[in-house]
Scaffold this motif. Sequence first.
Motif, mmCIF file in Angstrom:
data_model
loop_
_atom_site.group_PDB
_atom_site.id
_atom_site.type_symbol
_atom_site.label_atom_id
_atom_site.label_comp_id
_atom_site.label_asym_id
_atom_site.label_seq_id
_atom_site.Cartn_x
_atom_site.Cartn_y
_atom_site.Cartn_z
ATOM 1 N N SER A 191 0.861 -1.171 0.042
ATOM 2 C CA SER A 191 -0.104 -0.045 0.112
ATOM 3 C C SER A 191 0.977 1.293 -0.059
ATOM 4 N N ALA A 192 0.300 2.415 -0.711
ATOM 5 C CA ALA A 192 0.805 3.702 -0.580
ATOM 6 C C ALA A 192 -0.287 4.568 -0.523
ATOM 7 N N ALA A 193 -0.475 5.417 0.286
ATOM 8 C CA ALA A 193 -1.661 6.133 0.448
ATOM 9 C C ALA A 193 -1.958 7.300 -0.666
ATOM 10 N N GLU A 194 -0.707 7.774 -1.301
ATOM 11 C CA GLU A 194 -1.015 8.801 -2.351
ATOM 12 C C GLU A 194 -0.663 8.175 -3.641
ATOM 13 N N ASP A 195 0.382 7.467 -3.763
ATOM 14 C CA ASP A 195 0.981 6.999 -5.201
ATOM 15 C C ASP A 195 1.635 5.866 -5.206
ATOM 16 N N ILE A 196 1.246 4.964 -6.183
ATOM 17 C CA ILE A 196 2.365 3.898 -6.639
ATOM 18 C C ILE A 196 2.669 3.855 -8.018
ATOM 19 N N SER A 197 3.919 3.984 -8.375
ATOM 20 C CA SER A 197 4.338 3.862 -9.687
ATOM 21 C C SER A 197 5.404 2.744 -10.047
ATOM 22 N N PHE A 198 5.258 2.127 -11.231
ATOM 23 C CA PHE A 198 5.787 1.122 -11.910
ATOM 24 C C PHE A 198 5.854 1.025 -13.093
ATOM 25 N N GLU A 199 6.591 0.323 -13.803
ATOM 26 C CA GLU A 199 6.539 0.052 -15.459
ATOM 27 C C GLU A 199 5.812 -1.486 -15.472
ATOM 28 N N LYS A 200 5.955 -2.321 -14.829
ATOM 29 C CA LYS A 200 5.428 -3.677 -14.823
ATOM 30 C C LYS A 200 4.959 -4.202 -13.558
ATOM 31 N N LEU A 201 3.789 -4.703 -13.573
ATOM 32 C CA LEU A 201 3.305 -5.454 -12.216
ATOM 33 C C LEU A 201 3.210 -7.008 -12.516
ATOM 34 N N ILE A 202 3.854 -7.921 -11.569
ATOM 35 C CA ILE A 202 3.329 -9.264 -11.797
ATOM 36 C C ILE A 202 2.840 -9.596 -10.207
ATOM 37 N N VAL A 203 1.847 -10.351 -10.668
ATOM 38 C CA VAL A 203 1.100 -11.166 -9.282
ATOM 39 C C VAL A 203 1.681 -12.599 -9.131
ATOM 40 N N ASN A 204 2.254 -13.146 -8.082
ATOM 41 C CA ASN A 204 2.729 -14.334 -8.008
ATOM 42 C C ASN A 204 1.719 -15.276 -7.273
ATOM 43 N N PHE A 205 1.393 -16.372 -7.824
ATOM 44 C CA PHE A 205 0.294 -17.324 -7.220
ATOM 45 C C PHE A 205 1.244 -18.592 -6.761
ATOM 46 N N ALA A 206 0.833 -19.179 -5.587
ATOM 47 C CA ALA A 206 1.270 -20.471 -5.077
ATOM 48 C C ALA A 206 0.914 -21.578 -6.241
ATOM 49 N N GLU A 207 -0.245 -21.572 -6.422
ATOM 50 C CA GLU A 207 -0.611 -22.750 -7.478
ATOM 51 C C GLU A 207 -0.245 -22.479 -8.746
ATOM 52 N N ASP A 208 -0.093 -23.708 -9.505
ATOM 53 C CA ASP A 208 0.530 -23.569 -10.998
ATOM 54 C C ASP A 208 -0.618 -23.482 -11.999
ATOM 55 N N PHE A 209 -0.447 -22.906 -13.020
ATOM 56 C CA PHE A 209 -1.292 -22.688 -14.008
ATOM 57 C C PHE A 209 -0.939 -23.738 -15.211
ATOM 58 N N ILE A 230 -4.607 -7.056 -2.187
ATOM 59 C CA ILE A 230 -3.099 -6.738 -1.961
ATOM 60 C C ILE A 230 -2.946 -5.508 -1.806
ATOM 61 N N PHE A 231 -3.699 -4.473 -2.677
ATOM 62 C CA PHE A 231 -3.546 -2.942 -2.573
ATOM 63 C C PHE A 231 -4.241 -2.468 -1.761
ATOM 64 N N GLY A 232 -5.442 -2.802 -1.161
ATOM 65 C CA GLY A 232 -6.297 -2.201 -0.198
ATOM 66 C C GLY A 232 -6.896 -0.776 -1.062
ATOM 67 N N ASP A 233 -6.718 0.274 -0.146
ATOM 68 C CA ASP A 233 -6.936 1.299 -0.583
ATOM 69 C C ASP A 233 -6.183 2.103 -1.924
ATOM 70 N N SER A 234 -5.217 1.688 -2.076
ATOM 71 C CA SER A 234 -4.327 1.973 -3.295
ATOM 72 C C SER A 234 -4.666 1.355 -4.587
ATOM 73 N N THR A 235 -5.759 0.288 -4.691
ATOM 74 C CA THR A 235 -6.145 -0.302 -5.687
ATOM 75 C C THR A 235 -6.457 0.601 -6.889
ATOM 76 N N THR A 236 -7.110 1.656 -6.603
ATOM 77 C CA THR A 236 -7.591 2.782 -7.712
ATOM 78 C C THR A 236 -6.406 3.085 -8.333
ATOM 79 N N VAL A 237 -5.160 3.522 -7.711
ATOM 80 C CA VAL A 237 -4.036 3.905 -8.101
ATOM 81 C C VAL A 237 -3.213 3.067 -9.351
ATOM 82 N N VAL A 238 -3.563 1.595 -8.736
ATOM 83 C CA VAL A 238 -2.770 0.609 -9.511
ATOM 84 C C VAL A 238 -3.624 0.350 -10.852
ATOM 85 N N GLY A 241 -1.467 2.077 -19.511
ATOM 86 C CA GLY A 241 -0.572 1.103 -20.353
ATOM 87 C C GLY A 241 0.624 0.465 -19.712
ATOM 88 N N LYS A 242 0.532 0.382 -18.227
ATOM 89 C CA LYS A 242 1.619 -0.177 -17.825
ATOM 90 C C LYS A 242 1.579 -1.800 -17.842
#
Length: 427
Positions: free
Chosen positions: A323-341, A354-362, A369-370
């Motif tokens: 979480s970050a109250a005001e801003d989260i910046s990145f070029e690429k986001l990867i979500v890692n799962f325990a189970e296999d696809f 995962i991100f709670g109140d920061s979800t809107t920013v993400v 386009g990230k």
Amino acid sequence: MKEYAITIFVSVLALSSYAWDRVNTHTNYFIDTSTTISENLAPTKNIHINDQGNFAGYTDENLWKASSPIDVFVKSGVEIKAEVNSPNAGAIVDATFQVGKANLTFEGNNKITASQMILSDRANVYAENTTIILTSTTDKEGLRFSTDGCKAVFKGGELNAKSVSVQGDTGNLTFDGTNVTLESITAPGALSSSSPTQFKIVLKNNASLTLTEEKRVYDYNTSSANSKFDGKIIVEDGSTIKSTNEYYKLASIAGISVSGSGSSIEVYNVVSKNEISVDSGAKIKADMVSASDIFVGSGSSLAATTSMKVENLLSVASDSIVSAAEDISFEKLIVNFAEDFVEGESASVDLNSIFGDSTTVVLSALNDGKKFSVSDSHSEWNLDSVTFGDDGNVSFVVVSQVVPEPATYAAIFGALALAFAAYRRRK
């Protein structure tokens, strides 16, 4: 028998000191032979163990006056106090304790008092349940690693100093269950221009580091920091780093790793020019966090009160909290799962978990386009389609596993070649 042994020991030290004094002043106590120190040592002199201290400009070991590597053991309960008569102060003051080309072992319940403790020429120091008090008020004159290859392990006990100063590119410092109080960790050069080194500072087994410098740094875009270290900081096994200054800035060029339940870093600003990783139930809590890449593993948390700046990759476990109250910046986001696809499988993840109140920013960053991707326990996956829901739910279809870049294969084959060569040498 004991009196005879002590007489021999004192005679050896006297001869060593005389050899030193012939070419220097009478303010140094020089030990240049393997020995055991059984009595408290307070010689009213600077203390040098197999190290003459003035090597500047020498690149050839044969030019150094120090002899071959030696072993020095300080018996349990013995105290060492370095002090010298200062004409300027008009009194006896704490002096230098320098160790070079030596393996120095404190066997337990020892106390060291000096202005500074300097390690050079591949010195190795091991201290068990030892109290170290370094009284210098100058940044570079606390516990100093002045050349490459020096190592120190403090198991239990305490260290109180102005700073840990690292001037070499290789070596390591381990605090194993030690309580440490420093104003700062320092290294040469500015934060904006420094390159990473191989030196490591490790805190493990419930070690604690309290940073106390009162200089206030408000913004991670500045080139300065309260603690700026060119190597890597590793915090594990329930160990902690915290500051008493609410605006303390901790920066590590090579990276910061925090792992294990109870392990944490809590300061105002955490900065890395490389990666920051939080794993296995650990946490980082700060006002601002910035790094080239950030990895948050299963059951771990990274909380930034104001902002989180990631230059490249933000990688988060599906059960982590970020979480970050005001801003989260990145070029690429990867979500890692325990189970296999499996190929062609449809799945989804609720970013709110995962991100709670920061979800809107993400979500805003992803819609702008990230890049977004997922991985399982084996590899990252290419996605056939991705849908970002306004409610924070992301649905996707995995199509194929990502093939490593050629550089990754080269690194793997290189490591295998080195392992095979080592195996052949052993045979």
